[in-house]
Design a protein around this motif. Structure first.
Motif, short mmCIF file in Angstrom:
data_model
loop_
_atom_site.label_atom_id
_atom_site.label_comp_id
_atom_site.label_asym_id
_atom_site.label_seq_id
_atom_site.Cartn_x
_atom_site.Cartn_y
_atom_site.Cartn_z
N ALA A 132 0.97 -0.93 -0.39
CA ALA A 132 0.01 0.42 0.47
C ALA A 132 0.69 1.57 -0.35
CB ALA A 132 -0.87 -0.03 1.01
N LEU A 133 1.62 1.34 0.70
CA LEU A 133 2.76 2.51 1.09
C LEU A 133 3.32 2.57 -0.50
CD1 LEU A 133 3.72 4.59 2.50
CD2 LEU A 133 5.90 3.16 3.56
N ALA A 134 3.50 1.89 -1.32
CA ALA A 134 4.54 1.45 -2.27
C ALA A 134 3.73 1.93 -3.60
CB ALA A 134 4.72 0.24 -3.16
N VAL A 135 1.86 2.04 -3.37
CA VAL A 135 1.29 2.51 -3.95
C VAL A 135 0.77 3.72 -3.96
CG1 VAL A 135 -1.26 2.60 -5.02
CG2 VAL A 135 -0.25 0.85 -4.64
N ILE A 136 0.91 4.33 -2.46
CA ILE A 136 0.99 5.94 -2.34
C ILE A 136 2.05 6.49 -3.01
CG2 ILE A 136 0.24 7.25 -0.39
CD1 ILE A 136 -1.37 5.50 -0.97
N LEU A 137 3.43 6.11 -2.00
CA LEU A 137 4.59 6.75 -3.11
C LEU A 137 4.65 7.31 -4.00
CD1 LEU A 137 7.46 4.89 -0.37
CD2 LEU A 137 6.01 6.97 -0.01
N MET A 138 4.21 6.61 -5.32
CA MET A 138 4.27 6.91 -6.89
C MET A 138 3.48 7.66 -6.86
SD MET A 138 2.52 3.36 -8.32
CE MET A 138 3.86 1.60 -7.99
N LYS A 139 3.29 8.67 -6.06
CA LYS A 139 2.30 10.21 -6.27
C LYS A 139 1.46 9.99 -7.17
CE LYS A 139 6.79 12.48 -3.38
NZ LYS A 139 6.72 10.58 -3.24
N ARG A 140 0.70 9.04 -7.68
CA ARG A 140 0.31 9.52 -8.55
C ARG A 140 -1.42 9.42 -8.41
NH1 ARG A 140 2.51 7.96 -13.85
NH2 ARG A 140 0.11 7.97 -14.82
N TYR A 141 -2.65 10.28 -8.96
CA TYR A 141 -3.69 10.40 -8.20
C TYR A 141 -4.30 8.88 -9.47
CZ TYR A 141 -8.23 10.53 -8.81
OH TYR A 141 -9.99 10.43 -8.42
N ASN A 142 -3.85 8.70 -10.13
CA ASN A 142 -4.39 7.98 -11.29
C ASN A 142 -4.23 6.42 -11.12
OD1 ASN A 142 -2.02 8.54 -12.62
ND2 ASN A 142 -3.00 7.16 -14.22
N ILE A 143 -3.30 5.85 -10.33
CA ILE A 143 -2.80 4.88 -10.12
C ILE A 143 -3.72 4.03 -9.04
CG2 ILE A 143 -1.01 3.04 -8.96
CD1 ILE A 143 0.92 4.95 -10.45
N ILE A 144 -3.89 5.72 -7.61
CA ILE A 144 -4.82 5.19 -6.44
C ILE A 144 -6.12 4.99 -7.26
CG2 ILE A 144 -5.86 6.05 -4.34
CD1 ILE A 144 -2.55 7.89 -4.11
N GLU A 145 -6.79 6.12 -7.84
CA GLU A 145 -8.29 5.72 -8.64
C GLU A 145 -8.00 4.31 -9.57
OE1 GLU A 145 -9.71 8.04 -12.78
OE2 GLU A 145 -10.27 8.87 -10.60
N ASN A 146 -7.33 4.30 -10.06
CA ASN A 146 -7.57 2.49 -11.12
C ASN A 146 -7.80 1.18 -10.12
OD1 ASN A 146 -8.09 4.15 -13.89
ND2 ASN A 146 -5.62 4.01 -13.98
N ILE A 147 -6.21 1.22 -8.49
CA ILE A 147 -6.31 0.52 -8.10
C ILE A 147 -7.66 -0.15 -7.61
CG2 ILE A 147 -5.54 -0.64 -6.23
CD1 ILE A 147 -2.58 0.40 -7.30
N ASN A 148 -8.45 1.19 -6.91
CA ASN A 148 -9.61 1.08 -6.38
C ASN A 148 -10.75 0.78 -6.80
OD1 ASN A 148 -9.73 1.72 -3.23
ND2 ASN A 148 -8.00 3.64 -4.68
N GLN A 149 -11.11 0.66 -8.63
CA GLN A 149 -11.97 0.49 -9.76
C GLN A 149 -12.03 -0.66 -9.29
OE1 GLN A 149 -11.05 3.71 -12.75
NE2 GLN A 149 -13.31 4.22 -12.29
#
Length: 418
Positions: A132-149
């Motif tokens: 989860a921290l690795a996802v956050i540290l990418m600092k890309r909103y679209n990555i968080i959005e796509n993973i959650n979808q």
């Protein structure tokens, strides 16, 4: 003039609402829904529908504030109501987040232990936290959005398919599920469904993610984006009801008639295996993992957005205070699990009590903010929105009172007696 909306415009609007739906449906929601179905059959379905409606109206002002006012809700509270209110609110939410994060990690570990029996709860919690921290540290909103979808789709497939294999008595489901009676006459347990669906950080998080997605939009685009954002939020609250309702339906169909008790989401997966076969347990465990992992990502990503807004500090993710709060929300839940050895039940109960106090406070602050003409301009509440806010605020005040009487006071008395 607003442009004519296409199907693709509506599809593109689903992301922020999907993040919020994924945040709502964590291990606590899965456990509460499983327990309600096992204990009271279908009687809780109308309550979860009501909770999802309240969650929609709670978050909707976030779209008007983030897009119309070009600010997030926390900034609005700090600048137009008071910095002290913003700081107090943030501290309450931080304490609750840390406690619930420990529960989220334990829930994800339960799901993975179903596939890998005998493995360590703390090991899986650490692996999930690092991912989860690795996802956050990418600092890309679209990555968080796509993973959650993707995680939301997994939850729909896992929980809905499991419910469809249960041979649900449809007539009984509708007659009992929408009888509008309190299940077992237990108002406290009924209110727990509201507590797991409507949490104080929802409108704060929703407005912050909208700001991440859209930034400062042109004035001629605001009306269109508010419209599509409302659609995206409403669609995802329907999905939230579909997922949580499926868990209740499955538990009510299979476990309630047999008198089988459920104390955790892991119990639910284990009980499904002898009743429907291993694939049912696998599906449910996949759904539980998706629910837990999405909530872990949400809690870690939330605080480096809210902290700088509450304290009026730099919102650069690389700023020391933002790095520190990210590490804190990442590390402290792992420490709690390491000390407690499992899900810290007492701490989660305390967090629910804090949420019970904070929820009406956030409603009231948002209500005040939405009626500030100098802040909201043409996006301020109309008469209908004020009536709706009044009703849901009253409901959350009832929840807060019940939480205080039935959770806080007994815990304080037990501590004094001990």
């Amino acid at each position: 003039m607003e442009k004519k909306l296409t199907f693709l415009d509506y599809v593109k609007s689903l992301g922020p609402g999907a993040i919020m739906a994924a945040a709502i449906i964590g291990p606590g929601t899965v456990t509460t829904a499983s327990t309600q179905g096992a204990n009271y059959g279908f009687a809780s379905l109308w309550l979860i529908l009501l909770a999802c409606v309240i969650a929609y109206f709670f978050q909707e002002p976030g779209a008007r504030i983030a897009l119309g006012c070009r600010q997030d809700v926390m900034t609005g509270i700090r600048t137009h109501i008071g910095k002290g209110w913003a700081i107090f609110l943030y501290i309450v939410i931080l304490v609750g987040s840390i406690a619930f994060q420990a529960g989220n990690l334990s829930g994800a570990s339960m799901a993975l232990q179903y596939f890998f029996p005998g493995t360590s709860n703390l090991l899986w919690a650490a692996i999930i936290s690092v991912l989860a921290l690795a996802v956050i540290l990418m600092k890309r909103y679209n990555i968080i959005e796509n993973i959650n979808q993707v995680l939301i789709i997994l939850m729909v497939l896992a929980f809905v398919i499991t419910a469809l294999t249960c041979h649900v008595p449809v007539g009984k489901m509708f007659s009992e599920g929408f009888s509008f009676q309190i299940p077992g006459g237990n108002a406290v347990l009924a209110l727990s469904l509201l507590a797991t669906t409507v949490t104080p950080n929802l409108v704060l998080g929703y407005s912050s993610f909208l700001r991440k997605k859209y930034g400062n939009v042109a004035e001629n685009e605001v009306g269109t984006l508010i419209k599509t954002s409302r659609f995206g939020l409403g669609f995802n609250m329907v999905v939230t009801f579909l997922i949580t309702g499926s868990i209740i339906i499955c538990s009510a169909t299979l476990l309630n008639p047999a008198g089988i008790e459920v104390k955790s989401a892991g119990d639910m997966a284990a009980q499904l295996t002898p009743l429907l076969g291993r694939f049912a347990g696998v599906f449910f465990s996949v759904g539980l993992f998706a629910a837990a992992f999405s909530s872990v990502i949400y809690q870690i990503s939330l605080h480096n957005m809210l902290l700088p807004k509450a304290f009026d500090m730099s919102d650069d993710p690389r700023a020391p205070h933002n790095m520190l709060i990210t590490v804190l929300v990442f590390a402290v839940p792992l420490l709690i699990i390491g000390i407690s050895g499992s899900s810290p039940t007492q701490l989660i109960i305390l967090a629910q009590a804090l949420n019970g106090v904070a929820l009406p406070l956030v409603f009231i602050l948002s209500w005040i903010l939405c009626n500030r003409k100098d802040f909201m301009g043409k996006y301020k509440n109309n008469a209908v929105q004020n009536v709706v806010f009044g009703i849901v605020t009253a409901l959350t005040l009832v929840f807060a009172l019940n939480t205080f009487i039935n959770t806080v006071i007994p815990k304080v008395m037990a501590m004094i007696a001990g």
